[in-house]
Write an enzyme that holds these catalytic residues in place. Structure first.
Site, PDB file in Angstrom:
ATOM      1  N   ASP A   1      43.356  40.031  41.053  1.00 32.67           N
ATOM      2  CA  ASP A   1      42.191  40.263  40.699  1.00 32.67           C
ATOM      3  C   ASP A   1      42.232  40.273  39.297  1.00 32.67           C
ATOM      4  O   ASP A   1      42.452  41.319  38.793  1.00 32.67           O
ATOM      5  CB  ASP A   1      41.157  41.115  41.311  1.00 32.67           C
ATOM      6  CG  ASP A   1      39.969  41.405  40.665  1.00 32.67           C
ATOM      7  OD1 ASP A   1      39.665  40.656  39.904  1.00 32.67           O
ATOM      8  OD2 ASP A   1      39.066  42.234  41.318  1.00 32.67           O
TER       9      ASP A   1
ATOM     10  N   LYS B   1      33.116  38.727  31.483  1.00 35.70           N
ATOM     11  CA  LYS B   1      33.780  39.909  30.706  1.00 35.70           C
ATOM     12  C   LYS B   1      34.374  39.070  29.090  1.00 35.70           C
ATOM     13  O   LYS B   1      33.975  39.346  28.140  1.00 35.70           O
ATOM     14  CB  LYS B   1      34.781  40.639  31.441  1.00 35.70           C
ATOM     15  CG  LYS B   1      33.913  41.300  32.481  1.00 35.70           C
ATOM     16  CD  LYS B   1      34.671  41.838  33.622  1.00 35.70           C
ATOM     17  CE  LYS B   1      34.066  42.214  34.771  1.00 35.70           C
ATOM     18  NZ  LYS B   1      32.939  43.273  34.745  1.00 35.70           N
TER      19      LYS B   1
ATOM     20  N   TRP C   1      37.674  48.904  42.094  1.00 33.67           N
ATOM     21  CA  TRP C   1      37.289  47.530  42.534  1.00 33.67           C
ATOM     22  C   TRP C   1      38.563  47.096  43.487  1.00 33.67           C
ATOM     23  O   TRP C   1      38.295  46.304  44.488  1.00 33.67           O
ATOM     24  CB  TRP C   1      37.696  46.560  41.317  1.00 33.67           C
ATOM     25  CG  TRP C   1      36.112  46.582  40.578  1.00 33.67           C
ATOM     26  CD1 TRP C   1      36.228  47.409  39.231  1.00 33.67           C
ATOM     27  CD2 TRP C   1      35.131  46.279  41.003  1.00 33.67           C
ATOM     28  NE1 TRP C   1      34.834  47.177  39.103  1.00 33.67           N
ATOM     29  CE2 TRP C   1      34.137  46.650  39.861  1.00 33.67           C
ATOM     30  CE3 TRP C   1      34.303  45.617  42.223  1.00 33.67           C
ATOM     31  CZ2 TRP C   1      32.614  46.487  39.952  1.00 33.67           C
ATOM     32  CZ3 TRP C   1      33.108  45.577  42.153  1.00 33.67           C
ATOM     33  CH2 TRP C   1      32.110  45.887  40.965  1.00 33.67           C
TER      34      TRP C   1
HETATM   35  N1  PMP Z   1      36.735  42.964  40.331  1.00 38.80           N
HETATM   36  C1  PMP Z   1      36.733  43.537  39.061  1.00 38.80           C
HETATM   37  C2  PMP Z   1      38.100  44.141  38.521  1.00 38.80           C
HETATM   38  C3  PMP Z   1      35.679  43.768  38.479  1.00 38.80           C
HETATM   39  O1  PMP Z   1      35.460  44.339  37.297  1.00 38.80           O
HETATM   40  C4  PMP Z   1      34.344  43.356  39.078  1.00 38.80           C
HETATM   41  C5  PMP Z   1      33.008  43.492  38.360  1.00 38.80           C
HETATM   42  N2  PMP Z   1      32.789  44.504  37.488  1.00 38.80           N
HETATM   43  C6  PMP Z   1      34.405  42.809  40.179  1.00 38.80           C
HETATM   44  C7  PMP Z   1      35.672  42.366  40.843  1.00 38.80           C
HETATM   45  C8  PMP Z   1      33.254  42.131  40.734  1.00 38.80           C
HETATM   46  O2  PMP Z   1      32.755  41.174  40.421  1.00 38.80           O
HETATM   47  P1  PMP Z   1      31.076  40.353  40.558  1.00 38.80           P
HETATM   48  O3  PMP Z   1      30.295  41.617  40.069  1.00 38.80           O
HETATM   49  O4  PMP Z   1      31.277  39.064  39.695  1.00 38.80           O
HETATM   50  O5  PMP Z   1      31.161  40.229  42.255  1.00 38.80           O
END
Ligand code: PMP
Length: 411
Positions: free
Chosen positions: A213, A238, A114
């Site tokens: 994040d 989550k 991520w």
């Molecule tokens: N950052 C992290 C740590 C994530 O776990 C996720 C999604 N699993 C995201 C960003 C991306 O998020 P989204 O799918 O809501 O765009």
């Protein structure tokens, strides 16, 4: 609810049954208006009051100081990969209008897929240099696996960056920064510890544009150094509620006039990504995800009744310890193999492989037969991933651990 299975999925994820039952009432009749929550105007007095209460619940539970605003938007964590770059480059432009493009650095700490995705977006949108502060892959055995939080000696921040980005919990790789407040030691004692975000290496004499994040750990425990962050963000899907809602905590000096910045040469910021638009519009400049906000509010209210992040910190620590202990047992018997280094293991996403031909399938099948689903690892890394977000109870975790132990013993 009797047909419900235990969902250890990584996101969207399980929500408490009691919240879902309440939510069905609100779907028919929200706050005695005779109108369901999915049907009511986002500008109605009832929803306006509800939104303010959700903000207050977050502010209270995380101790968010008045220097920071809480904003609600859409677009997920991915939307914020772009938004933080654009808003913080605009801020940088207003603060330092005369710098050359190549002097507008973006700093990224890479600990998993991520943060890597966020870094890629920084490369796409950033005007200047995109600097890797530290890269977990360098510390791994094969040089390409994200399996650790890099040692603090390897962190190289650039001079006066427009943003400093890190991902607190890497949902796919199961790598998480260590928690400063997690075992009763004082913050200062913990400051020096490996595996923690090295806040003490950041300059003290200025407002650092630090971005965290928190998509997969928000509300699961307290946020160390919250007040030192420029932006903290999380998708709701989550720990908090349904997908569709993104929660932001933004330090007020980072809510800038992006149009003035654009006149000075910064990139224009799409209106729904501008923090100023969100802040001035009280997060209802355009139609917000009303239903997702509603359910998230129910979850947060329940959290408050249970004891807030302090409660979840205790429970989540116990859940994680239970699963890791069993994982170690399985490792000792050559059945499982965890791949995150000691000290970097996530409380939220436990990742490992089941050793032996066809054994992973067997493990998954056995779990499913016992009513436990969502534990297949992310398609990019494979293996098993057990997500232990807030809605997963200790009893559910015990059931999983019991199965893991039985599996180990049967091999
Ligand atoms: N950052 C992290 C740590 C994530 O776990 C996720 C999604 N699993 C995201 C960003 C991306 O998020 P989204 O799918 O809501 O765009």
């Amino acid at each position: 609810t009797s047909q419900r299975v235990i969902n250890f999925g990584a996101g969207p994820s399980a929500l408490p049954d009691s919240v879902l039952e309440d939510a069905t009432k609100g779907l028919l009749n929200f706050d005695n208006t005779g109108i369901g929550i999915a049907e009511i105007s986002h500008r109605s007095p009832e929803f306006t009051a509800y939104l303010a209460s959700v903000e207050a619940l977050i502010r209270q539970q995380l101790n968010v100081p008045s220097t920071h605003s809480i904003l609600f938007t859409q677009g997920g964590g991915t939307g914020q990969f772009s938004a933080v770059v654009l808003n913080l480059l605009a801020r940088h432009r207003l603060l330092y209008p005369d710098l050359r493009e190549e002097e507008r650095n973006l700093d990224y700490v890479l600990t998993g897929s991520w943060s890597l995705a966020a870094w890629k977006e920084g490369v796409r949108l950033g005007g200047g240099k995109v600097n890797v502060v530290a890269d977990g892959r360098r510390g791994s055995e094969d040089g390409k696996t994200f399996d650790n939080v890099p040692g603090r000696d390897s962190f190289r921040f650039s001079e006066n960056p427009a943003l400093v980005y890190y991902c607190e919990n890497e949902t796919v790789n199961g790598v998480q920064f260590k928690h400063a407040l997690s075992d009763g030691d004082s913050q200062e004692e913990k400051e020096e510890e490996e595996g923690m975000f090295p806040f003490h290496l950041l300059p003290k004499d200025q407002l650092v544009p630090l971005v965290g994040d928190y998509s997969s750990s928000f509300m699961s425990r307290s946020i160390p150094h919250l007040a030192d962050h420029a932006v903290i963000y999380a998708g709701a899907q989550k720990n908090i509620g349904p997908a569709g809602l993104t929660i932001l905590i933004v330090r007020n000096d980072c809510i800038v006039d992006v149009d003035t910045a654009a006149q000075l040469g910064a990139q224009p910021v799409p209106i729904t990504l501008s923090y100023k638009t969100l802040a001035e519009g009280n997060s209802v400049y355009n139609t917000p995800p009303v239903l997702a906000i509603y359910i998230s509010g129910l979850v947060l209210k329940r959290n408050a009744e249970l004891g807030g992040v302090e409660y979840y910190e205790r429970v989540n620590r116990r859940k994680a310890e239970m699963v890791y202990e069993c994982l170690r047992l399985g490792e000792g018997k050559g059945v499982f193999k965890g791949y995150v280094k000691k000290g970097s293991e996530s409380w939220m996403n436990v990742v490992f492989v089941v050793l032996g031909e066809g054994k992973e399938k067997e493990f998954l099948k056995g779990a499913e037969e016992r009513g436990m689903v969502g534990i297949k690892g992310h398609r990019s890394v494979g293996g098993i991933r057990i997500s232990l977000y807030n809605a997963i109870t200790e009893e559910q975790t015990e059931k999983l651990v019991k199965y893991m132990r039985e599996f180990v013993e049967s091999q």
